[in-house]
Design a protein around this motif. Sequence first.
Motif, PDB file in Angstrom:
ATOM      1  N   GLY A 155       0.833  -1.193   0.000  1.00  0.00           N
ATOM      2  CA  GLY A 155       0.000   0.000   0.000  1.00  0.00           C
ATOM      3  C   GLY A 155       0.864   1.237   0.000  1.00  0.00           C
ATOM      4  N   HIS A 156       0.283   2.336   0.456  1.00  0.00           N
ATOM      5  CA  HIS A 156       0.979   3.623   0.517  1.00  0.00           C
ATOM      6  C   HIS A 156       0.674   4.307   1.843  1.00  0.00           C
ATOM      7  CE1 HIS A 156       1.071   2.910  -3.808  1.00  0.00           C
ATOM      8  NE2 HIS A 156       2.108   3.741  -3.830  1.00  0.00           N
ATOM      9  N   PHE A 157       1.552   5.212   2.227  1.00  0.00           N
ATOM     10  CA  PHE A 157       1.246   6.073   3.365  1.00  0.00           C
ATOM     11  C   PHE A 157       1.643   7.495   3.029  1.00  0.00           C
ATOM     12  CE2 PHE A 157       5.637   5.034   4.364  1.00  0.00           C
ATOM     13  CZ  PHE A 157       6.141   6.215   4.891  1.00  0.00           C
ATOM     14  N   THR A 158       1.005   8.427   3.718  1.00  0.00           N
ATOM     15  CA  THR A 158       1.327   9.846   3.595  1.00  0.00           C
ATOM     16  C   THR A 158       1.567  10.399   4.987  1.00  0.00           C
ATOM     17  OG1 THR A 158      -1.007  10.456   3.676  1.00  0.00           O
ATOM     18  CG2 THR A 158      -0.028  10.184   1.490  1.00  0.00           C
ATOM     19  N   ALA A 159       2.494  11.335   5.078  1.00  0.00           N
ATOM     20  CA  ALA A 159       2.773  12.012   6.343  1.00  0.00           C
ATOM     21  C   ALA A 159       1.901  13.260   6.412  1.00  0.00           C
ATOM     22  CB  ALA A 159       4.246  12.382   6.451  1.00  0.00           C
ATOM     23  N   ALA A 160       1.030  13.297   7.418  1.00  0.00           N
ATOM     24  CA  ALA A 160       0.108  14.418   7.563  1.00  0.00           C
ATOM     25  C   ALA A 160       0.712  15.540   8.399  1.00  0.00           C
ATOM     26  CB  ALA A 160      -1.197  13.935   8.194  1.00  0.00           C
ATOM     27  N   ASP A 161       1.675  15.217   9.225  1.00  0.00           N
ATOM     28  CA  ASP A 161       2.232  16.219  10.131  1.00  0.00           C
ATOM     29  C   ASP A 161       3.646  15.768  10.517  1.00  0.00           C
ATOM     30  OD1 ASP A 161       2.339  18.470  11.730  1.00  0.00           O
ATOM     31  OD2 ASP A 161       1.215  17.583  13.375  1.00  0.00           O
ATOM     32  N   TRP A 162       4.580  16.700  10.577  1.00  0.00           N
ATOM     33  CA  TRP A 162       5.961  16.407  10.980  1.00  0.00           C
ATOM     34  C   TRP A 162       6.418  17.550  11.875  1.00  0.00           C
ATOM     35  CZ3 TRP A 162       9.462  12.440   9.582  1.00  0.00           C
ATOM     36  CH2 TRP A 162      10.778  12.639   9.997  1.00  0.00           C
ATOM     37  N   SER A 208       7.951  14.031  15.902  1.00  0.00           N
ATOM     38  CA  SER A 208       6.638  13.404  16.067  1.00  0.00           C
ATOM     39  C   SER A 208       5.918  13.537  14.738  1.00  0.00           C
ATOM     40  CB  SER A 208       5.847  14.104  17.168  1.00  0.00           C
ATOM     41  OG  SER A 208       6.468  13.896  18.408  1.00  0.00           O
ATOM     42  N   VAL A 209       5.357  12.418  14.258  1.00  0.00           N
ATOM     43  CA  VAL A 209       4.775  12.374  12.927  1.00  0.00           C
ATOM     44  C   VAL A 209       3.398  11.713  13.004  1.00  0.00           C
ATOM     45  CG1 VAL A 209       5.153  11.598  10.554  1.00  0.00           C
ATOM     46  CG2 VAL A 209       7.117  12.048  12.031  1.00  0.00           C
ATOM     47  N   VAL A 210       2.491  12.204  12.175  1.00  0.00           N
ATOM     48  CA  VAL A 210       1.189  11.576  12.013  1.00  0.00           C
ATOM     49  C   VAL A 210       1.120  11.071  10.577  1.00  0.00           C
ATOM     50  CG1 VAL A 210      -1.300  11.928  12.021  1.00  0.00           C
ATOM     51  CG2 VAL A 210       0.119  13.081  13.722  1.00  0.00           C
ATOM     52  N   ASN A 211       0.872   9.774  10.403  1.00  0.00           N
ATOM     53  CA  ASN A 211       0.790   9.162   9.078  1.00  0.00           C
ATOM     54  C   ASN A 211      -0.604   8.612   8.831  1.00  0.00           C
ATOM     55  OD1 ASN A 211       3.585   9.430   8.314  1.00  0.00           O
ATOM     56  ND2 ASN A 211       4.059   7.786   9.744  1.00  0.00           N
ATOM     57  N   THR A 212      -0.936   8.447   7.553  1.00  0.00           N
ATOM     58  CA  THR A 212      -2.154   7.759   7.147  1.00  0.00           C
ATOM     59  C   THR A 212      -1.767   6.668   6.167  1.00  0.00           C
ATOM     60  OG1 THR A 212      -3.541   9.702   7.472  1.00  0.00           O
ATOM     61  CG2 THR A 212      -4.388   8.003   5.998  1.00  0.00           C
ATOM     62  N   PHE A 213      -2.166   5.420   6.475  1.00  0.00           N
ATOM     63  CA  PHE A 213      -1.864   4.255   5.645  1.00  0.00           C
ATOM     64  C   PHE A 213      -3.101   3.824   4.866  1.00  0.00           C
ATOM     65  CE2 PHE A 213       1.521   4.180   8.637  1.00  0.00           C
ATOM     66  CZ  PHE A 213       2.557   3.467   8.067  1.00  0.00           C
ATOM     67  N   GLU A 266      -4.888  -0.257   6.624  1.00  0.00           N
ATOM     68  CA  GLU A 266      -5.756   0.921   6.627  1.00  0.00           C
ATOM     69  C   GLU A 266      -5.693   1.515   8.022  1.00  0.00           C
ATOM     70  OE1 GLU A 266      -7.648   2.370   4.210  1.00  0.00           O
ATOM     71  OE2 GLU A 266      -7.115   0.925   2.655  1.00  0.00           O
ATOM     72  N   ALA A 267      -5.017   2.654   8.165  1.00  0.00           N
ATOM     73  CA  ALA A 267      -4.867   3.280   9.484  1.00  0.00           C
ATOM     74  C   ALA A 267      -4.686   4.778   9.293  1.00  0.00           C
ATOM     75  CB  ALA A 267      -3.682   2.694  10.237  1.00  0.00           C
ATOM     76  N   ALA A 268      -5.580   5.554   9.863  1.00  0.00           N
ATOM     77  CA  ALA A 268      -5.486   7.011   9.782  1.00  0.00           C
ATOM     78  C   ALA A 268      -4.936   7.551  11.097  1.00  0.00           C
ATOM     79  CB  ALA A 268      -6.859   7.614   9.507  1.00  0.00           C
ATOM     80  N   ASP A 269      -4.245   8.672  11.015  1.00  0.00           N
ATOM     81  CA  ASP A 269      -3.761   9.386  12.201  1.00  0.00           C
ATOM     82  C   ASP A 269      -2.971   8.501  13.153  1.00  0.00           C
ATOM     83  OD1 ASP A 269      -5.021  11.668  11.218  1.00  0.00           O
ATOM     84  OD2 ASP A 269      -6.897  11.176  12.240  1.00  0.00           O
ATOM     85  N   THR A 270      -1.946   7.818  12.626  1.00  0.00           N
ATOM     86  CA  THR A 270      -1.092   6.978  13.459  1.00  0.00           C
ATOM     87  C   THR A 270      -0.296   7.845  14.423  1.00  0.00           C
ATOM     88  OG1 THR A 270       0.800   7.050  11.968  1.00  0.00           O
ATOM     89  CG2 THR A 270      -0.835   5.301  11.583  1.00  0.00           C
ATOM     90  N   GLN A 322      12.557  12.169  -1.819  1.00  0.00           N
ATOM     91  CA  GLN A 322      12.189  13.545  -1.512  1.00  0.00           C
ATOM     92  C   GLN A 322      11.189  14.072  -2.544  1.00  0.00           C
ATOM     93  OE1 GLN A 322      15.491  16.172  -1.037  1.00  0.00           O
ATOM     94  NE2 GLN A 322      14.239  17.736  -0.092  1.00  0.00           N
ATOM     95  N   GLY A 323      10.131  14.709  -2.054  1.00  0.00           N
ATOM     96  CA  GLY A 323       9.130  15.314  -2.923  1.00  0.00           C
ATOM     97  C   GLY A 323       7.965  14.417  -3.272  1.00  0.00           C
ATOM     98  N   GLU A 324       8.064  13.105  -2.998  1.00  0.00           N
ATOM     99  CA  GLU A 324       6.948  12.204  -3.280  1.00  0.00           C
ATOM    100  C   GLU A 324       5.852  12.429  -2.231  1.00  0.00           C
ATOM    101  OE1 GLU A 324       8.596   8.244  -3.213  1.00  0.00           O
ATOM    102  OE2 GLU A 324       9.016   8.301  -5.360  1.00  0.00           O
ATOM    103  N   PRO A 325       4.612  12.660  -2.670  1.00  0.00           N
ATOM    104  CA  PRO A 325       3.537  12.898  -1.700  1.00  0.00           C
ATOM    105  C   PRO A 325       3.063  11.625  -1.001  1.00  0.00           C
ATOM    106  CG  PRO A 325       2.670  12.966  -3.932  1.00  0.00           C
ATOM    107  CD  PRO A 325       4.164  12.815  -4.042  1.00  0.00           C
ATOM    108  N   SER A 326       3.317  10.470  -1.614  1.00  0.00           N
ATOM    109  CA  SER A 326       2.860   9.191  -1.088  1.00  0.00           C
ATOM    110  C   SER A 326       4.000   8.187  -1.211  1.00  0.00           C
ATOM    111  CB  SER A 326       1.644   8.747  -1.915  1.00  0.00           C
ATOM    112  OG  SER A 326       1.257   7.455  -1.601  1.00  0.00           O
TER     113      SER A 326
END
Length: 149
Positions: A7-14, A32-37, A42-46, A121-125
């Motif tokens: 799958g993919h994940f995105t970093a929502a906050d760093w 401290s990081v918040v990710n969404t998988f 399937e996991a939001a706001d890790t 670097q620069g990849e959104p996902s």
Amino acid sequence: MRVQTTGHFTAADWKERPLGAGGAHPKLARASVVNTFTGGIEAADTTCDYTITYVSAMTGTFAGMEVLRGSLDGREGGFAVEERGSFDPDGTVHCTFEVVPGSGTGELTGLRGSGGFTARQGEPSVAYTFDYDYDDDYDRDHDRDHDLG
């Protein structure tokens, strides 16, 4: 039986802050990081926390812990992973992770496994792979419960 999911994940906050005195390298920082998988996991706001060693301004290593709550290939629950990795001068991050033994909850009780990702670097996902199975005791109990039901 070992299964691979992707799958993919995105970093929502760093949020990163230096540790100790600044100055010459090596330097320590905490992030401290918040990710969404999405995908197999399937996991939001890790919840994720890293300790980072900057060997230079652009290279270093990190170690961290992340808690994921949601589902894994349709099974609901949560688990924690321990992560270790490095980053290169071009911004490429290499990371491997392993399930913390005994951390699986709900339908993920007995989960064990490992995975990894390479982020550029620069990849959104970021694409990940995760190979997993369940402890033998959990498999027997889970199979018996289904046979009785």
